[in-house]
Design a protein around this motif. Structure first.
Motif, PDB file in Angstrom:
ATOM      1  N   ASN A 142     -10.008   5.273   9.615  1.00 42.03           N
ATOM      2  CA  ASN A 142      -9.383   6.461  10.181  1.00 42.03           C
ATOM      3  C   ASN A 142      -7.931   6.200  10.556  1.00 42.03           C
ATOM      4  OD1 ASN A 142      -9.204   9.083  11.174  1.00 42.03           O
ATOM      5  ND2 ASN A 142      -9.908   8.476  13.210  1.00 42.03           N
TER       6      ASN A 142
ATOM      7  N   ALA B 109      -5.807   6.058   7.433  1.00 43.89           N
ATOM      8  CA  ALA B 109      -5.568   7.398   6.890  1.00 43.89           C
ATOM      9  C   ALA B 109      -4.531   8.139   7.713  1.00 43.89           C
ATOM     10  CB  ALA B 109      -6.867   8.194   6.846  1.00 43.89           C
ATOM     11  N   THR B 110      -4.601   7.982   9.028  1.00 45.07           N
ATOM     12  CA  THR B 110      -3.656   8.656   9.913  1.00 45.07           C
ATOM     13  C   THR B 110      -2.249   8.089   9.752  1.00 45.07           C
ATOM     14  OG1 THR B 110      -5.443   9.009  11.499  1.00 45.07           O
ATOM     15  CG2 THR B 110      -3.209   9.279  12.309  1.00 45.07           C
TER      16      THR B 110
ATOM     17  N   GLY C  83      -1.086   6.753   7.123  1.00 41.12           N
ATOM     18  CA  GLY C  83      -0.607   6.957   5.753  1.00 41.12           C
ATOM     19  C   GLY C  83      -0.296   5.657   5.037  1.00 41.12           C
TER      20      GLY C  83
ATOM     21  N   LYS D  78      -2.311   3.827   3.091  1.00 42.60           N
ATOM     22  CA  LYS D  78      -2.912   3.685   1.775  1.00 42.60           C
ATOM     23  C   LYS D  78      -3.221   5.059   1.208  1.00 42.60           C
ATOM     24  CE  LYS D  78      -4.682  -0.808   2.738  1.00 42.60           C
ATOM     25  NZ  LYS D  78      -5.727  -1.713   2.859  1.00 42.60           N
ATOM     26  N   ASN D  79      -3.426   5.096  -0.116  1.00 41.95           N
ATOM     27  CA  ASN D  79      -3.739   6.388  -0.711  1.00 41.95           C
ATOM     28  C   ASN D  79      -5.182   6.770  -0.410  1.00 41.95           C
ATOM     29  OD1 ASN D  79      -5.383   5.023  -2.522  1.00 41.95           O
ATOM     30  ND2 ASN D  79      -3.878   5.052  -4.167  1.00 41.95           N
ATOM     31  N   LEU D  80      -5.486   8.042  -0.542  1.00 42.22           N
ATOM     32  CA  LEU D  80      -6.792   8.547  -0.167  1.00 42.22           C
ATOM     33  C   LEU D  80      -7.910   8.051  -1.085  1.00 42.22           C
ATOM     34  CD1 LEU D  80      -5.932  12.202   0.885  1.00 42.22           C
ATOM     35  CD2 LEU D  80      -6.334  10.209   2.320  1.00 42.22           C
TER      36      LEU D  80
ATOM     37  N   LEU E 215      -8.967   4.746   0.317  1.00 40.05           N
ATOM     38  CA  LEU E 215      -9.706   4.917   1.564  1.00 40.05           C
ATOM     39  C   LEU E 215     -11.096   5.495   1.308  1.00 40.05           C
ATOM     40  CD1 LEU E 215      -6.874   6.240   3.897  1.00 40.05           C
ATOM     41  CD2 LEU E 215      -7.874   3.959   3.821  1.00 40.05           C
ATOM     42  N   GLN E 216     -11.194   6.406   0.319  1.00 41.44           N
ATOM     43  CA  GLN E 216     -12.508   6.956  -0.018  1.00 41.44           C
ATOM     44  C   GLN E 216     -13.426   5.869  -0.563  1.00 41.44           C
ATOM     45  OE1 GLN E 216     -13.782  10.106   0.526  1.00 41.44           O
ATOM     46  NE2 GLN E 216     -15.681   9.082  -0.057  1.00 41.44           N
TER      47      GLN E 216
END
Length: 164
Positions: free
Chosen positions: A77, A80-81, A83, A85-87, A90-91
Protein backbone atom coordinates in the motif's frame (compact mmCIF):
# COMPACT_ATOMS: atom_id res chain seq x y z
CA UNK A 1 -9.54 -4.08 4.15
CA UNK A 2 -6.91 -6.86 4.15
CA UNK A 3 -4.87 -5.10 6.81
CA UNK A 4 -7.96 -4.72 9.01
CA UNK A 5 -8.84 -8.40 8.53
CA UNK A 6 -5.35 -9.57 9.46
CA UNK A 7 -5.16 -7.18 12.43
CA UNK A 8 -8.45 -8.58 13.76
CA UNK A 9 -7.30 -12.20 13.29
CA UNK A 10 -3.94 -11.46 14.91
CA UNK A 11 -5.55 -9.82 17.94
CA UNK A 12 -8.14 -12.58 18.37
CA UNK A 13 -5.62 -15.43 18.10
CA UNK A 14 -3.13 -13.68 20.37
CA UNK A 15 -5.79 -13.01 23.00
CA UNK A 16 -6.94 -16.64 23.02
CA UNK A 17 -3.34 -17.82 23.29
CA UNK A 18 -2.72 -15.60 26.30
CA UNK A 19 -5.90 -16.70 28.08
CA UNK A 20 -5.12 -20.37 27.47
CA UNK A 21 -1.59 -19.92 28.82
CA UNK A 22 -2.99 -18.03 31.83
CA UNK A 23 -5.34 -20.97 32.44
CA UNK A 24 -2.47 -23.44 32.16
CA UNK A 25 -0.40 -21.53 34.73
CA UNK A 26 -3.26 -21.01 37.20
CA UNK A 27 -4.60 -24.55 36.88
CA UNK A 28 -1.14 -26.08 37.06
CA UNK A 29 -0.29 -23.99 40.11
CA UNK A 30 -3.56 -24.83 41.81
CA UNK A 31 -2.60 -28.49 41.80
CA UNK A 32 0.27 -27.66 44.14
CA UNK A 33 -1.70 -25.38 46.47
CA UNK A 34 -4.55 -26.63 48.61
CA UNK A 35 -6.73 -23.52 48.16
CA UNK A 36 -9.67 -25.34 46.59
CA UNK A 37 -9.67 -29.08 47.18
CA UNK A 38 -11.56 -29.69 43.96
CA UNK A 39 -8.74 -28.01 42.00
CA UNK A 40 -6.35 -30.82 42.96
CA UNK A 41 -8.28 -32.97 40.49
CA UNK A 42 -9.59 -30.48 37.93
CA UNK A 43 -6.59 -28.12 37.89
CA UNK A 44 -4.13 -30.50 36.22
CA UNK A 45 -6.84 -31.74 33.86
CA UNK A 46 -7.67 -28.19 32.76
CA UNK A 47 -3.97 -27.35 32.39
CA UNK A 48 -3.45 -30.35 30.11
CA UNK A 49 -6.53 -29.59 27.98
CA UNK A 50 -5.78 -25.86 27.65
CA UNK A 51 -2.12 -26.50 26.82
CA UNK A 52 -3.06 -29.17 24.28
CA UNK A 53 -5.58 -26.86 22.60
CA UNK A 54 -3.02 -24.08 22.32
CA UNK A 55 -0.36 -26.38 20.92
CA UNK A 56 -2.75 -28.14 18.55
CA UNK A 57 -4.21 -25.00 17.03
CA UNK A 58 -0.83 -23.17 17.16
CA UNK A 59 -2.46 -19.86 18.04
CA UNK A 60 0.71 -17.84 18.60
CA UNK A 61 2.30 -18.83 15.27
CA UNK A 62 -0.92 -18.16 13.38
CA UNK A 63 -1.15 -14.78 15.10
CA UNK A 64 2.39 -13.89 13.99
CA UNK A 65 1.57 -14.98 10.43
CA UNK A 66 -1.38 -12.58 10.31
CA UNK A 67 0.88 -9.82 11.67
CA UNK A 68 3.38 -10.54 8.87
CA UNK A 69 0.66 -10.54 6.20
CA UNK A 70 -0.70 -7.23 7.52
CA UNK A 71 2.79 -5.71 7.44
CA UNK A 72 3.37 -6.90 3.87
CA UNK A 73 0.01 -5.52 2.70
CA UNK A 74 0.95 -2.21 4.32
CA UNK A 75 4.26 -2.20 2.41
CA UNK A 76 2.47 -2.73 -0.90
CA UNK A 77 0.00 0.00 0.00
CA UNK A 78 2.79 2.44 0.83
CA UNK A 79 4.58 1.62 -2.45
CA UNK A 80 1.37 2.29 -4.37
CA UNK A 81 0.78 5.55 -2.52
CA UNK A 82 4.36 6.75 -3.03
CA UNK A 83 4.21 5.84 -6.71
CA UNK A 84 7.53 3.97 -6.49
CA UNK A 85 6.51 1.10 -8.76
CA UNK A 86 4.07 0.51 -11.56
CA UNK A 87 0.68 -0.99 -10.80
CA UNK A 88 1.33 -4.22 -12.74
CA UNK A 89 4.30 -4.99 -10.48
CA UNK A 90 2.29 -4.18 -7.35
CA UNK A 91 -0.60 -6.34 -8.57
CA UNK A 92 1.78 -9.26 -9.04
CA UNK A 93 3.04 -8.75 -5.46
CA UNK A 94 -0.57 -8.75 -4.24
CA UNK A 95 -1.26 -11.98 -6.13
CA UNK A 96 1.77 -13.68 -4.56
CA UNK A 97 0.76 -12.46 -1.12
CA UNK A 98 -2.85 -13.56 -1.60
CA UNK A 99 -1.63 -17.04 -2.45
CA UNK A 100 0.05 -17.30 0.95
CA UNK A 101 -3.15 -16.62 2.89
CA UNK A 102 -5.22 -19.29 4.57
CA UNK A 103 -8.88 -19.60 3.52
CA UNK A 104 -10.78 -16.56 4.82
CA UNK A 105 -13.28 -16.34 7.63
CA UNK A 106 -16.09 -14.88 5.53
CA UNK A 107 -18.05 -13.19 8.35
CA UNK A 108 -14.88 -11.44 9.54
CA UNK A 109 -14.04 -10.45 5.97
CA UNK A 110 -17.52 -8.90 5.61
CA UNK A 111 -17.02 -6.98 8.86
CA UNK A 112 -13.62 -5.74 7.62
CA UNK A 113 -15.19 -4.61 4.33
CA UNK A 114 -17.90 -2.77 6.25
CA UNK A 115 -15.29 -1.01 8.43
CA UNK A 116 -13.28 -0.07 5.32
CA UNK A 117 -16.37 1.42 3.69
CA UNK A 118 -17.20 3.34 6.86
CA UNK A 119 -13.64 4.71 7.07
CA UNK A 120 -13.73 5.72 3.41
CA UNK A 121 -17.26 7.09 3.03
CA UNK A 122 -18.30 7.87 6.60
CA UNK A 123 -21.30 6.37 8.36
CA UNK A 124 -23.24 4.16 5.98
CA UNK A 125 -27.00 4.31 6.41
CA UNK A 126 -27.66 0.70 5.32
CA UNK A 127 -24.51 -1.35 5.99
CA UNK A 128 -24.28 -4.98 4.88
CA UNK A 129 -23.53 -6.21 8.37
CA UNK A 130 -23.60 -9.90 9.29
CA UNK A 131 -26.18 -10.80 11.94
CA UNK A 132 -25.21 -11.50 15.54
CA UNK A 133 -24.49 -15.27 15.28
CA UNK A 134 -22.16 -14.65 12.34
CA UNK A 135 -20.38 -11.81 14.17
CA UNK A 136 -20.11 -13.90 17.36
CA UNK A 137 -18.49 -16.83 15.56
CA UNK A 138 -16.59 -14.72 12.98
CA UNK A 139 -13.17 -15.98 14.15
CA UNK A 140 -14.21 -19.57 14.77
CA UNK A 141 -16.28 -20.72 11.78
CA UNK A 142 -15.45 -19.90 8.16
CA UNK A 143 -19.11 -19.90 6.97
CA UNK A 144 -18.16 -21.03 3.46
CA UNK A 145 -20.73 -20.32 0.79
CA UNK A 146 -22.39 -17.50 2.70
CA UNK A 147 -22.54 -14.18 0.87
CA UNK A 148 -22.65 -11.43 3.47
CA UNK A 149 -23.19 -8.73 0.86
CA UNK A 150 -26.78 -9.91 0.46
CA UNK A 151 -29.63 -8.14 2.12
CA UNK A 152 -31.12 -9.95 5.12
CA UNK A 153 -34.57 -9.32 3.65
CA UNK A 154 -36.42 -12.44 2.46
CA UNK A 155 -37.12 -10.81 -0.92
CA UNK A 156 -33.48 -10.03 -1.65
CA UNK A 157 -33.22 -12.58 -4.47
CA UNK A 158 -36.37 -11.29 -6.12
CA UNK A 159 -35.19 -7.68 -5.78
CA UNK A 160 -31.85 -8.44 -7.39
CA UNK A 161 -33.39 -10.23 -10.36
CA UNK A 162 -35.78 -7.35 -10.98
CA UNK A 163 -38.90 -9.25 -9.88
CA UNK A 164 -41.32 -7.76 -7.42
Amino acid sequence: MNMDYHAAREAWLDQRHRWLMFGVIVAGGSALVDVWPVMRIWGPAFAVVAGALDLTFDLSTRSRKHADLRRRYAEINSEATAGQKNLVHLQSKMDVLSGEEEPPYHALLALSAMRAQTMTYGKITDPCRPSFPYRFFAHVIRFDGRDFNESTDDNSDADRSGQA
